[in-house]
Design a protein around this motif. Structure first.
Motif, short mmCIF file in Angstrom:
data_model
loop_
_atom_site.label_atom_id
_atom_site.label_comp_id
_atom_site.label_asym_id
_atom_site.label_seq_id
_atom_site.Cartn_x
_atom_site.Cartn_y
_atom_site.Cartn_z
N LEU A 126 0.83 -1.20 0.00
CA LEU A 126 0.00 0.00 0.00
C LEU A 126 0.87 1.26 0.00
CD1 LEU A 126 -2.92 1.14 0.21
CD2 LEU A 126 -2.59 1.21 2.68
N THR A 127 1.95 1.25 0.79
CA THR A 127 2.86 2.39 0.83
C THR A 127 3.52 2.59 -0.52
OG1 THR A 127 3.28 1.94 3.17
CG2 THR A 127 4.81 3.42 2.05
N ASN A 146 12.49 8.05 -0.53
CA ASN A 146 13.11 6.76 -0.30
C ASN A 146 12.16 5.88 0.51
OD1 ASN A 146 15.45 7.46 -1.65
ND2 ASN A 146 16.52 8.13 0.20
N HIS A 147 11.68 4.82 -0.12
CA HIS A 147 10.84 3.87 0.60
C HIS A 147 11.65 2.60 0.81
CE1 HIS A 147 7.23 0.93 0.67
NE2 HIS A 147 7.58 1.28 1.90
N LEU A 184 12.01 12.74 1.45
CA LEU A 184 11.34 11.94 2.48
C LEU A 184 11.93 10.53 2.51
CD1 LEU A 184 9.10 14.00 1.16
CD2 LEU A 184 7.51 12.67 2.54
N THR A 185 11.91 9.96 3.71
CA THR A 185 12.31 8.57 3.90
C THR A 185 11.19 7.84 4.64
OG1 THR A 185 14.66 9.13 3.97
CG2 THR A 185 14.01 7.00 4.91
N ILE A 186 10.80 6.69 4.09
CA ILE A 186 9.72 5.92 4.69
C ILE A 186 10.26 4.54 5.05
CG2 ILE A 186 7.37 5.03 4.36
CD1 ILE A 186 7.16 7.11 2.04
N THR A 187 10.13 4.17 6.31
CA THR A 187 10.63 2.88 6.78
C THR A 187 9.53 2.15 7.54
OG1 THR A 187 11.46 3.85 8.83
CG2 THR A 187 12.99 3.75 6.97
N THR A 197 4.95 2.18 10.70
CA THR A 197 5.45 2.86 9.50
C THR A 197 5.91 4.26 9.90
OG1 THR A 197 3.99 1.61 8.03
CG2 THR A 197 4.87 3.68 7.19
N HIS A 198 7.17 4.58 9.60
CA HIS A 198 7.75 5.88 9.98
C HIS A 198 7.99 6.72 8.72
CE1 HIS A 198 8.70 4.54 14.13
NE2 HIS A 198 8.85 3.37 13.54
#
Length: 228
Positions: A126-127, A146-147, A184-187, A197-198
């Motif tokens: 989904l992200t 950045n995912h 943005l960074t998604i982790t 999810t951050h």
């Protein structure tokens, strides 16, 4: 009514209750109640609807302007130019529908009518979907996204995927909107029972003194808007 006290003016409500004292006369009792909470709520609502009117007016103006242009110059505009105006109108209309849906959701929450459909879904997938949809906006602003996906069974969570997508879209789009340089960074972090999810960005952030307003109704922190 307002009651003047040592801590300033306090909004109050009052009522008069008649009391009978037999056959010889009567008396009344004045009952006052602190109305600060309701007064503050009404003030917040006025501010919200003022902001909502402003937010709705901009896309409506764009749609009206583009439509008027097409009507006036339809016979002279090139086909590609017409398609460009139509695409822009469609994007603006979609944005407008999103705003209206947000207002309707708020009303449903207030009335306790917000429906949530709990089903298993893949949070990482989904992200990825949201990132792909918002990547052109980030590229336009020369920002990176950045995912960092994860593998394993804990990618799956139970919740409302539609609502989760709305939250992700709001957080990521706001990160893009209020970031000037960087991106943005998604982790994702997992435990045996949960997935977190951050989303972090290199923007200005929210000043400490405004952080208490994050979940206050009808409130928009104005400082960040200066970055637009």
């Amino acid at each position: 009514y307002e009651l003047v006290s040592g801590r300033g003016n306090i909004p109050i409500t009052g009522s008069v209750i008649p009391l009978a004292t037999g056959n010889t006369g009567g008396a009344v009792v004045f009952v006052f109640a602190d109305n600060s909470q309701n007064a503050a709520h009404r003030k917040e609502e006025k501010e919200f609807f003022s902001q909502a009117a402003h937010e709705l007016r901009t896309p409506l103006t764009v749609i009206r302007f583009t439509t008027a242009l097409l009507l006036a110059q339809y016979d002279t505009l090139e086909k590609e130019k017409i398609l460009e105006h139509l695409r822009r109108t469609d994007e603006t209309a979609e944005y407008l529908v999103g705003l209206v849906n947000n207002f309707l959701n708020m009303s449903r929450i207030d009335q306790g009518r917000m429906e949530v459909s709990l089903k298993p879904f893949d949070m990482v997938t989904l992200t990825d979907e949201v990132v792909r949809e918002l990547a052109p906006l980030a590229k336009q602003r020369k920002l990176y996204i950045n995912h960092e996906p994860i593998d394993g069974e804990y990618r799956n969570v139970i919740g409302d995927s539609t609502k989760a997508k709305e939250v992700l879209t709001n957080l990521i789009s706001n990160g893009i909107k209020y970031t000037i340089q960087g991106g943005l960074t998604i982790t994702h972090k997992t435990t045996p029972t949960a997935l977190a999810t951050h989303i972090t960005d290199s923007g200005a952030g929210i000043p400490h003194e405004y952080q208490t307003m994050l979940f206050k109704r009808f409130t928009q922190i104005g400082g960040a808007r200066k970055l637009e």
